[in-house]
Scaffold this motif. Structure first.
Motif, PDB file in Angstrom:
ATOM      1  N   SER A 272      -4.148 -26.539 -46.589  1.00 32.13           N
ATOM      2  CA  SER A 272      -4.887 -27.162 -45.494  1.00 32.13           C
ATOM      3  C   SER A 272      -3.971 -27.981 -44.585  1.00 32.13           C
ATOM      4  O   SER A 272      -4.271 -28.159 -43.407  1.00 32.13           O
ATOM      5  N   HIS A 273      -2.855 -28.444 -45.119  1.00 31.09           N
ATOM      6  CA  HIS A 273      -1.949 -29.265 -44.318  1.00 31.09           C
ATOM      7  C   HIS A 273      -1.297 -28.475 -43.182  1.00 31.09           C
ATOM      8  O   HIS A 273      -1.409 -28.881 -42.022  1.00 31.09           O
ATOM      9  N   PRO A 274      -0.622 -27.348 -43.452  1.00 30.34           N
ATOM     10  CA  PRO A 274      -0.069 -26.583 -42.324  1.00 30.34           C
ATOM     11  C   PRO A 274      -1.156 -25.956 -41.449  1.00 30.34           C
ATOM     12  O   PRO A 274      -0.984 -25.829 -40.231  1.00 30.34           O
TER      13      PRO A 274
ATOM     14  N   TRP B  47     -10.185 -31.342 -39.716  1.00 27.08           N
ATOM     15  CA  TRP B  47     -11.489 -31.030 -40.313  1.00 27.08           C
ATOM     16  C   TRP B  47     -11.766 -29.535 -40.413  1.00 27.08           C
ATOM     17  O   TRP B  47     -12.235 -29.070 -41.468  1.00 27.08           O
ATOM     18  N   PRO B  48     -11.467 -28.743 -39.372  1.00 31.45           N
ATOM     19  CA  PRO B  48     -11.679 -27.297 -39.538  1.00 31.45           C
ATOM     20  C   PRO B  48     -10.846 -26.707 -40.682  1.00 31.45           C
ATOM     21  O   PRO B  48     -11.315 -25.822 -41.404  1.00 31.45           O
ATOM     22  N   ALA B  49      -9.621 -27.201 -40.856  1.00 29.95           N
ATOM     23  CA  ALA B  49      -8.780 -26.710 -41.949  1.00 29.95           C
ATOM     24  C   ALA B  49      -9.391 -27.067 -43.294  1.00 29.95           C
ATOM     25  O   ALA B  49      -9.457 -26.226 -44.203  1.00 29.95           O
ATOM     26  N   VAL B  50      -9.842 -28.295 -43.450  1.00 32.20           N
ATOM     27  CA  VAL B  50     -10.437 -28.737 -44.713  1.00 32.20           C
ATOM     28  C   VAL B  50     -11.708 -27.947 -45.004  1.00 32.20           C
ATOM     29  O   VAL B  50     -11.915 -27.465 -46.126  1.00 32.20           O
ATOM     30  N   PHE B  51     -12.565 -27.798 -44.004  1.00 29.78           N
ATOM     31  CA  PHE B  51     -13.800 -27.030 -44.216  1.00 29.78           C
ATOM     32  C   PHE B  51     -13.492 -25.567 -44.531  1.00 29.78           C
ATOM     33  O   PHE B  51     -14.174 -24.952 -45.362  1.00 29.78           O
TER      34      PHE B  51
END
Length: 100
Positions: A68-70, A78-82
């Motif tokens: 999720s970090h890169p 937030w879009p990466a985490v979701f």
């Protein structure tokens, strides 16, 4: 009492861990949330589908966190985490939750 599916526990850990870290400004506190939910989900995966599946899903959980970090640099935090939370939840449902 109804059991919370491991998919929901894992997704909540990823989302909640990030949210706690962001809103409190304490990354370690977010890590506690992430680790607690991951351990709970791993225990459920082991009970539902066995050790190999639990290990694979735990690797997916950690990889989702790391990935999720890169990804956040490209699409936003937030879009990466979701996105990774959804992917881990889908994997959990597909190989463990729908069995048990």
């Amino acid at each position: 009492m109804a059991k919370v599916p491991a998919a929901a526990v894992a997704a909540s850990g990823l989302i909640g861990g990030y949210g706690v870290a962001r809103w409190t400004g304490k990354r370690q506190l977010g890590g506690v949330v992430l680790a607690a939910a991951g351990a709970t989900a791993a225990q459920q995966w082991r009970q539902q589908a066995g050790g190999r599946v639990a290990s694979a899903l735990t690797v997916a959980y950690v990889a989702g966190f790391a990935g999720s970090h890169p990804l956040a640099k490209k699409v936003g935090a937030w879009p990466a985490v979701f996105g990774v939370a959804g992917a881990v939840a889908l994997a959990s449902w597909a190989v463990a939750d729908r069995r048990g």
